[in-house]
Design a protein around this motif. Structure first.
Motif, PDB file in Angstrom:
ATOM      1  N   ARG A   1      16.347  34.096  27.505  1.00 14.60           N
ATOM      2  CA  ARG A   1      16.238  35.384  28.173  1.00 14.60           C
ATOM      3  C   ARG A   1      15.459  36.325  27.251  1.00 14.60           C
ATOM      4  O   ARG A   1      15.461  36.151  26.037  1.00 14.60           O
ATOM      5  N   GLU A   2      14.870  37.350  27.882  1.00  9.51           N
ATOM      6  CA  GLU A   2      14.088  38.291  27.088  1.00  9.51           C
ATOM      7  C   GLU A   2      14.988  39.095  26.144  1.00  9.51           C
ATOM      8  O   GLU A   2      14.638  39.381  25.015  1.00  9.51           O
ATOM      9  N   SER A   3      16.162  39.476  26.652  1.00  5.81           N
ATOM     10  CA  SER A   3      17.103  40.236  25.829  1.00  5.81           C
ATOM     11  C   SER A   3      18.487  40.087  26.451  1.00  5.81           C
ATOM     12  O   SER A   3      18.641  39.424  27.469  1.00  5.81           O
ATOM     13  N   MET A   4      19.487  40.747  25.850  1.00  6.46           N
ATOM     14  CA  MET A   4      20.801  40.779  26.473  1.00  6.46           C
ATOM     15  C   MET A   4      20.691  41.528  27.795  1.00  6.46           C
ATOM     16  O   MET A   4      19.813  42.373  27.972  1.00  6.46           O
ATOM     17  N   TYR A   5      21.636  41.256  28.706  1.00  9.56           N
ATOM     18  CA  TYR A   5      21.643  41.902  30.016  1.00  9.56           C
ATOM     19  C   TYR A   5      21.584  43.423  29.857  1.00  9.56           C
ATOM     20  O   TYR A   5      20.783  44.092  30.493  1.00  9.56           O
ATOM     21  N   SER A   6      22.422  43.949  28.955  1.00  5.91           N
ATOM     22  CA  SER A   6      22.410  45.395  28.780  1.00  5.91           C
ATOM     23  C   SER A   6      22.548  45.762  27.307  1.00  5.91           C
ATOM     24  O   SER A   6      23.634  45.649  26.737  1.00  5.91           O
ATOM     25  N   PRO A   7      21.480  46.236  26.674  1.00  9.16           N
ATOM     26  CA  PRO A   7      21.597  46.709  25.283  1.00  9.16           C
ATOM     27  C   PRO A   7      22.575  47.882  25.158  1.00  9.16           C
ATOM     28  O   PRO A   7      23.196  48.059  24.117  1.00  9.16           O
ATOM     29  N   ARG A   8      22.740  48.654  26.254  1.00  7.74           N
ATOM     30  CA  ARG A   8      23.664  49.796  26.176  1.00  7.74           C
ATOM     31  C   ARG A   8      25.106  49.324  26.100  1.00  7.74           C
ATOM     32  O   ARG A   8      25.949  49.975  25.479  1.00  7.74           O
ATOM     33  N   LEU A   9      25.406  48.201  26.755  1.00  5.50           N
ATOM     34  CA  LEU A   9      26.764  47.662  26.644  1.00  5.50           C
ATOM     35  C   LEU A   9      27.007  47.100  25.236  1.00  5.50           C
ATOM     36  O   LEU A   9      28.133  47.133  24.745  1.00  5.50           O
ATOM     37  N   VAL A  10      25.957  46.580  24.593  1.00  5.09           N
ATOM     38  CA  VAL A  10      26.105  46.147  23.194  1.00  5.09           C
ATOM     39  C   VAL A  10      26.445  47.368  22.332  1.00  5.09           C
ATOM     40  O   VAL A  10      27.320  47.322  21.462  1.00  5.09           O
ATOM     41  N   GLU A  11      25.742  48.496  22.607  1.00 10.62           N
ATOM     42  CA  GLU A  11      26.048  49.764  21.922  1.00 10.62           C
ATOM     43  C   GLU A  11      27.522  50.124  22.112  1.00 10.62           C
ATOM     44  O   GLU A  11      28.227  50.453  21.152  1.00 10.62           O
ATOM     45  N   ALA A  12      27.962  50.091  23.393  1.00 10.45           N
ATOM     46  CA  ALA A  12      29.343  50.473  23.703  1.00 10.45           C
ATOM     47  C   ALA A  12      30.315  49.572  22.939  1.00 10.45           C
ATOM     48  O   ALA A  12      31.285  50.051  22.336  1.00 10.45           O
TER      49      ALA A  12
ATOM     50  N   ALA B   1      35.552  43.741  23.138  1.00  9.07           N
ATOM     51  CA  ALA B   1      35.305  42.303  23.316  1.00  9.07           C
ATOM     52  C   ALA B   1      35.168  41.946  24.791  1.00  9.07           C
ATOM     53  O   ALA B   1      34.347  41.100  25.169  1.00  9.07           O
ATOM     54  N   LEU B   2      35.961  42.618  25.656  1.00 10.26           N
ATOM     55  CA  LEU B   2      35.858  42.353  27.096  1.00 10.26           C
ATOM     56  C   LEU B   2      34.476  42.770  27.617  1.00 10.26           C
ATOM     57  O   LEU B   2      33.858  42.052  28.418  1.00 10.26           O
ATOM     58  N   ILE B   3      33.989  43.915  27.144  1.00 10.91           N
ATOM     59  CA  ILE B   3      32.639  44.360  27.527  1.00 10.91           C
ATOM     60  C   ILE B   3      31.611  43.324  27.063  1.00 10.91           C
ATOM     61  O   ILE B   3      30.687  42.971  27.796  1.00 10.91           O
ATOM     62  N   GLY B   4      31.829  42.803  25.842  1.00 16.43           N
ATOM     63  CA  GLY B   4      30.931  41.771  25.322  1.00 16.43           C
ATOM     64  C   GLY B   4      30.912  40.541  26.224  1.00 16.43           C
ATOM     65  O   GLY B   4      29.850  39.987  26.519  1.00 16.43           O
ATOM     66  N   CYS B   5      32.096  40.122  26.698  1.00 16.24           N
ATOM     67  CA  CYS B   5      32.177  38.948  27.579  1.00 16.24           C
ATOM     68  C   CYS B   5      31.368  39.178  28.853  1.00 16.24           C
ATOM     69  O   CYS B   5      30.610  38.310  29.297  1.00 16.24           O
ATOM     70  N   TYR B   6      31.545  40.379  29.440  1.00 13.34           N
ATOM     71  CA  TYR B   6      30.824  40.708  30.675  1.00 13.34           C
ATOM     72  C   TYR B   6      29.316  40.667  30.435  1.00 13.34           C
ATOM     73  O   TYR B   6      28.555  40.051  31.184  1.00 13.34           O
ATOM     74  N   ASN B   7      28.885  41.271  29.342  1.00 15.16           N
ATOM     75  CA  ASN B   7      27.457  41.343  29.015  1.00 15.16           C
ATOM     76  C   ASN B   7      26.877  39.940  28.802  1.00 15.16           C
ATOM     77  O   ASN B   7      25.788  39.614  29.294  1.00 15.16           O
ATOM     78  N   ILE B   8      27.631  39.102  28.073  1.00 17.33           N
ATOM     79  CA  ILE B   8      27.159  37.733  27.812  1.00 17.33           C
ATOM     80  C   ILE B   8      27.097  36.947  29.114  1.00 17.33           C
ATOM     81  O   ILE B   8      26.131  36.225  29.383  1.00 17.33           O
ATOM     82  N   TRP B   9      28.122  37.122  29.956  1.00 21.61           N
ATOM     83  CA  TRP B   9      28.158  36.411  31.231  1.00 21.61           C
ATOM     84  C   TRP B   9      26.963  36.785  32.100  1.00 21.61           C
ATOM     85  O   TRP B   9      26.299  35.922  32.684  1.00 21.61           O
ATOM     86  N   MET B  10      26.652  38.089  32.171  1.00 16.57           N
ATOM     87  CA  MET B  10      25.531  38.539  32.994  1.00 16.57           C
ATOM     88  C   MET B  10      24.202  38.057  32.405  1.00 16.57           C
ATOM     89  O   MET B  10      23.260  37.753  33.153  1.00 16.57           O
ATOM     90  N   THR B  11      24.119  37.966  31.082  1.00 25.71           N
ATOM     91  CA  THR B  11      22.889  37.456  30.454  1.00 25.71           C
ATOM     92  C   THR B  11      22.699  35.983  30.803  1.00 25.71           C
ATOM     93  O   THR B  11      21.593  35.539  31.127  1.00 25.71           O
TER      94      THR B  11
END
Lengths: 556, 56
Positions: A436-447, A512-522
């Motif tokens: 993938r070009e990047s993570m689904y949401s860099p803003r969620l990585v920030e969060a 960590a839950l936000i991380g799971c969601y972000n990884i799943w969407m990526t």
């Protein structure tokens, strides 16, 4: 997954799984009057699930010979997903036991939900479930890239990964039904320990086989750390778990060691588990992902070698600082204390090396939360190793030992260093692995980053305060020379800190839950709705790295 | 064979000391050996690769 195995490997997988199923059957039959029987059933279920997966794909076409031109990344992908599942379980149970200390009624009158059973579920899930799977997944990734060689076969990496998780399942389910050998971080009983030895030796052989195929003449330093992790953990695990089972039909076993020898063996194991599981392996991660993500080579390669040998040979003797003021001979305590102080040198060399690597890339640290995870991890590594050396000094230990200060120290290391470097490495790897070009949401990585950092600081501050208050209350005497406070007084004094600690842990869990969601969407490849920052895109792609790195160096 | 406590203390304080001093010396000589410099600098750069595929 199974489609990547050759015909011969699929057959071998069937043989291994049938053998595992038979072992499970023997455990279930022999241990039918014992908790061992329940574990036999669990082994049978695992073997059957594996058999079904292999049989379902057995007649699929053989893998394409062109696969040999690519790295074998399936085990890394699966390992990352499993690690994220374990971290949520582990943090959830951790926060549960934190609230249990605030409100002891949260056991719901169930034996399995008592503090003594849930706590090892928490420690095993986060250390071995999350940490171990992340180490296995990233080590496969790093050893292939740094050796420029594909893994030698397709079956053994999957055996290592799934075999290791069977061990974790046996461990965690065992605690809930009361199976434990009561050694901290080495709770699983003899049969689970034997299984882990088989898995671990396969892991070592696999690593050495990949290195033997390497193109690069020099073995990159990250591999040294990963190898130290694998070799030493095997050694520690075997020695500390030497035991004789009551019978082959019983889960219970008796240790080879007794008395102060047992305590010393356990803390030789325990502190080296911190050193080689929670430090050496994750330093391997840091020495690869941090320079690559920053686009700059490590500040001093020589310093990384000196740190390596320092950490490897000093840590081995530091364990006795866990046994200050006990029956352990005074000179052994002093030996542990001295080596703990000497350890500050290689530890700070590693932390400094990581931070100096970022010189010239601080604008990336500002813009890229993934790199910031790694930077903060290096800072916490430096802080925690300083604190650890300090706490190992005998008079300091007389205040800190048996108090919450120790818990605060451990979590500064586990949340601040281990989890942060792992999340950073996972956020770097996921887009590379799934193309993938990047993570689904860099803003969620920030969060996630800010929740993790806030949670860690709240947690550690609360435990520092609680620990020092507790330690001082325990040693306060009144005019008549008797203790000023009862134990209950100290428990009441700690109550507000326990609430703060549980809230800090909750913030970390939400991150960590936000991380799971972000990884799943990526992984699913959903395009992000948020506008993407230009620097993020550049930093996400490994191909873009050399160009950026060259640009920096030409300016120096 | 019985290993006495005093024997172990003596061993730790003599052989143990020289073993660690010798080891530190060997590591430092290896790290700062002039002809190794080039190899280490190259190693630090190897993690930056143009293509993400194995040589074998």
């Amino acid at each position: 997954m199974i489609g990547q195995l050759t015909k011969g490997e699929r057959q071998l997988a069937l043989v291994i799984l049938i053998f595992l199923g038979l072992v499970g059957l023997a455990m279930a039959a022999g241990g039918r009057h014992d908790p061992l029987g329940a574990h036999g059933a669990l082994v049978i279920v695992c073997a059957l699930a594996g058999l079904m997966a292999v049989i379902a794909a057995y007649f699929d076409p053989e893998p394409d010979p062109e696969r040999l031109d690519r790295y074998y990344d399936d085990p890394s992908k699966i390992g990352i997903v499993i690690a994220m599942i374990w971290v949520v379980v582990g943090l959830f149970v951790g926060d549960w036991v934190a609230w249990l200390l605030v409100n002891p009624d949260l056991t719901f009158d169930a034996g399995w939900a008592s503090f003594g059973r849930l706590r090892p579920v928490h420690t095993t899930s986060v250390i071995f479930g999350f940490g171990g799977n992340a180490l296995i997944a990233t080590s496969f990734y790093v050893m292939q890239r740094t050796s420029r060689a594909r893994l030698p076969d397709q079956l053994s990496p999957l055996f290592v990964l799934f075999g290791y998780n069977v061990f974790c399942l046996l461990a965690v389910s065992g605690y809930l039904i009361g199976v434990t050998q009561s050694k901290e971080y080495a709770e699983p009983e003899w049969y689970a320990d034997i299984w882990l030895v088989i898995v671990w030796v396969t892991y070592l052989v696999l690593y050495l086989r990949t290195l033997a195929r390497r193109k690069e003449p020099h073995i990159y330093v990250a591999n040294w750390y990963y190898l130290a992790f694998i070799v030493v953990v095997a050694m520690l695990h075997i020695v500390n778990n030497l035991a004789v089972p009551v019978s082959l039909g019983h889960a219970k076993s008796y240790s080879l060691f007794a008395g102060v020898q047992d305590a010393m063996t356990e803390w030789w194991y325990g502190h080296n588990a911190v050193a080689f599981f929670l430090t050496a392996g994750f330093l391997g991660m840091m020495y690869y992902y941090l320079p690559v993500r920053a686009g700059r080579p490590i500040f001093s390669y020589r310093l990384s070698i000196i740190s390596f040998w320092g950490i490897t040979f000093f840590y081995m003797w530091a364990g006795s600082h866990h046994l200050h003021y006990t029956a352990l001979p005074q000179w052994v305590q002093t030996l542990g204390m001295t080596f703990s102080l000497m350890l500050l040198v290689p530890s700070w060399a590693s932390a400094t090396n990581a931070l100096l690597t970022l010189n010239g890339a601080w604008h990336k640290v500002r813009d890229d939360a993934t790199l910031r995870f790694m930077m903060v991890a290096a800072v916490f590594y430096g802080l925690t190793t300083f604190e650890g050396s300090f706490m190992a000094i005998r008079p300091v230990n007389s205040l800190s030992h048996y108090t919450d200060w120790t818990i605060g120290h451990v979590h500064a290391g586990a949340l601040g260093w281990v989890a942060m470097i792992t999340f950073g490495s996972i956020y770097a790897s996921v887009p590379w692995l799934w193309k993938r070009e990047s993570m689904y949401s860099p803003r969620l990585v920030e969060a996630h980053f800010w929740l993790a950092l806030t949670g860690t600081i709240v947690y550690v501050m609360a435990m520092w305060n609680s620990g020092i208050v507790q330690g001082l209350m325990w040693r306060t005497y009144d005019d008549s020379g008797t203790l000023a406070y009862s134990f209950l007084d100290t428990v009441i004094a700690m109550h507000p800190y326990y609430i703060a600690r549980a809230v800090g842990g909750l913030l970390f869990l939400i991150g960590a839950l936000i991380g799971c969601y972000n990884i799943w969407m990526t992984i699913r490849g959903v395009p992000s709705a948020a506008p993407r920052v230009a620097t993020d895109t550049a930093a996400e792609s490994p191909v873009a790295v050399p160009a950026g790195a060259a640009a920096f160096r030409s300016g120096e | 064979m019985t290993i006495y406590h005093d024997t172990l203390v003596w061993l730790a304080k003599s052989a143990g000391l020289f073993y660690l001093m010798g080891l530190s010396l060997i590591v430092l000589i290896y790290t700062y050996w002039p002809s190794n410099k080039k190899r280490f600098n190259e190693a630090a750069e190897t993690i930056f690769q143009d293509e993400d595929k194995p040589c074998r």
